[in-house]
Design an enzyme around this catalytic site. Structure first.
Site, PDB file in Angstrom:
ATOM      1  N   TYR A   1      22.058  42.789  21.524  1.00 39.80           N
ATOM      2  CA  TYR A   1      21.845  42.246  20.183  1.00 39.80           C
ATOM      3  C   TYR A   1      21.801  43.380  19.155  1.00 39.80           C
ATOM      4  O   TYR A   1      22.430  43.311  18.090  1.00 39.80           O
ATOM      5  CB  TYR A   1      20.537  41.453  20.137  1.00 39.80           C
ATOM      6  CG  TYR A   1      20.232  40.910  18.754  1.00 39.80           C
ATOM      7  CD1 TYR A   1      20.947  39.834  18.245  1.00 39.80           C
ATOM      8  CD2 TYR A   1      19.245  41.487  17.954  1.00 39.80           C
ATOM      9  CE1 TYR A   1      20.687  39.345  16.971  1.00 39.80           C
ATOM     10  CE2 TYR A   1      18.980  41.009  16.685  1.00 39.80           C
ATOM     11  CZ  TYR A   1      19.702  39.939  16.194  1.00 39.80           C
ATOM     12  OH  TYR A   1      19.453  39.473  14.935  1.00 39.80           O
TER      13      TYR A   1
ATOM     14  N   ARG B   1      26.584  21.850  13.565  1.00 39.71           N
ATOM     15  CA  ARG B   1      25.851  20.603  13.764  1.00 39.71           C
ATOM     16  C   ARG B   1      26.033  19.664  12.567  1.00 39.71           C
ATOM     17  O   ARG B   1      25.430  19.886  11.510  1.00 39.71           O
ATOM     18  CB  ARG B   1      24.372  20.904  14.000  1.00 39.71           C
ATOM     19  CG  ARG B   1      24.130  21.703  15.280  1.00 39.71           C
ATOM     20  CD  ARG B   1      22.665  22.054  15.472  1.00 39.71           C
ATOM     21  NE  ARG B   1      22.211  23.081  14.537  1.00 39.71           N
ATOM     22  CZ  ARG B   1      21.005  23.642  14.585  1.00 39.71           C
ATOM     23  NH1 ARG B   1      20.136  23.269  15.522  1.00 39.71           N
ATOM     24  NH2 ARG B   1      20.645  24.562  13.715  1.00 39.71           N
TER      25      ARG B   1
END
Length: 246
Positions: free
Chosen positions: A145, A39
């Site tokens: 995960y 980002r």
């Protein structure tokens, strides 16, 4: 080799949470930090706040990762980029959820080490910090995960042997629940996310950064191999919390 002997650090997943806290902590110690994330607007804000350098990069782009990281003379790698998906249960997880967790948490993390550790070994100086999880050490109910973080745990253990004689140190940080944006994607339902994080005071990103600085600042003959840290009221296999409804 205490922190004062290191000059440059590379932090992946640096735009928020643990990564951003690590950038801040290292900049406060005078380390030149290259912060990488996807980002650009978050990276720009972090640079304005801390004075770090920035590198926009999706760690899943392996060619770009090697192209950008191999030329950096990083003394420190904080291998923080990671994500959680499918926390509602394995059978409810999508194919994309599974692939994305493996791509980011395992494949990209290993390539980031490979791209930077060779230069460290050649210079006989360096420190690799992998962000693992207590989910990689204990069965707490998130199969994929947990498997990705378990892979990182064993990778770190084996890599310690491989790095003998290079002067490169290796640390794995295994946190419990940390109050970050991680859970925004791991548990999209706001009500379930609030329940999951209630009943105790979670760790803060600054707590993890402090543990990392401790490991980096150890005397040169000390390798802090693994740090496991959890909220006081969270214990693996017996967390005091509201369970997520499934």
């Amino acid at each position: 080799m205490p922190l004062s002997d290191y000059k440059t650090a590379l932090v992946t997943g640096a735009s928020s949470g643990i990564g951003a806290a690590c950038v801040t902590a290292l900049r406060e110690r005078g380390i030149d930090v290259v912060a990488t994330a996807r980002r650009p607007e978050r990276l720009a804000a972090l640079a304005a706040e801390t004075g770090c350098r920035t590198l926009q990069l999706d760690v899943r782009d392996t060619d770009a990762l090697y192209r950008e990281l191999s030329g950096l003379e990083a003394d420190i790698l904080i291998n923080n980029a990671g994500l959680g998906r499918g926390f509602a249960g394995f059978l409810k997880s999508s194919k994309d959820d599974i692939e994305e967790m493996i791509d980011v948490n395992v494949t990209a993390a290993i390539h980031a080490v490979h791209a930077t550790a060779q230069g460290m070994a050649a210079r006989k100086r360096g420190h690799i910090v992998n962000i693992g999880s207590i989910a990689g050490l204990y069965p707490i109910g998130f199969p994929v995960y947990g498997a990705t973080k378990g892979a990182i745990h064993l990778f770190a253990q084996h890599l310690r042997i491989d790095l003998k004689g290079t002067g490169v140190r290796m640390t794995e940080i295994c946190p419990g629940r940390v109050a970050t944006e991680f859970f925004d994607t791991a548990i999209p339902d706001a009500e379930k996310r609030t329940a999951f994080m209630s009943g105790f005071s979670p760790l803060r990103p600054e707590d993890i950064a402090a543990a990392i600085v401790y490991a980096l600042d150890a005397p040169w003959h000390v390798n802090v191999s693994t740090i496991e840290l959890t909220p006081t009221e969270q214990a693996p296999g017996g967390a005091v919390r509201q369970p997520v409804e499934r």
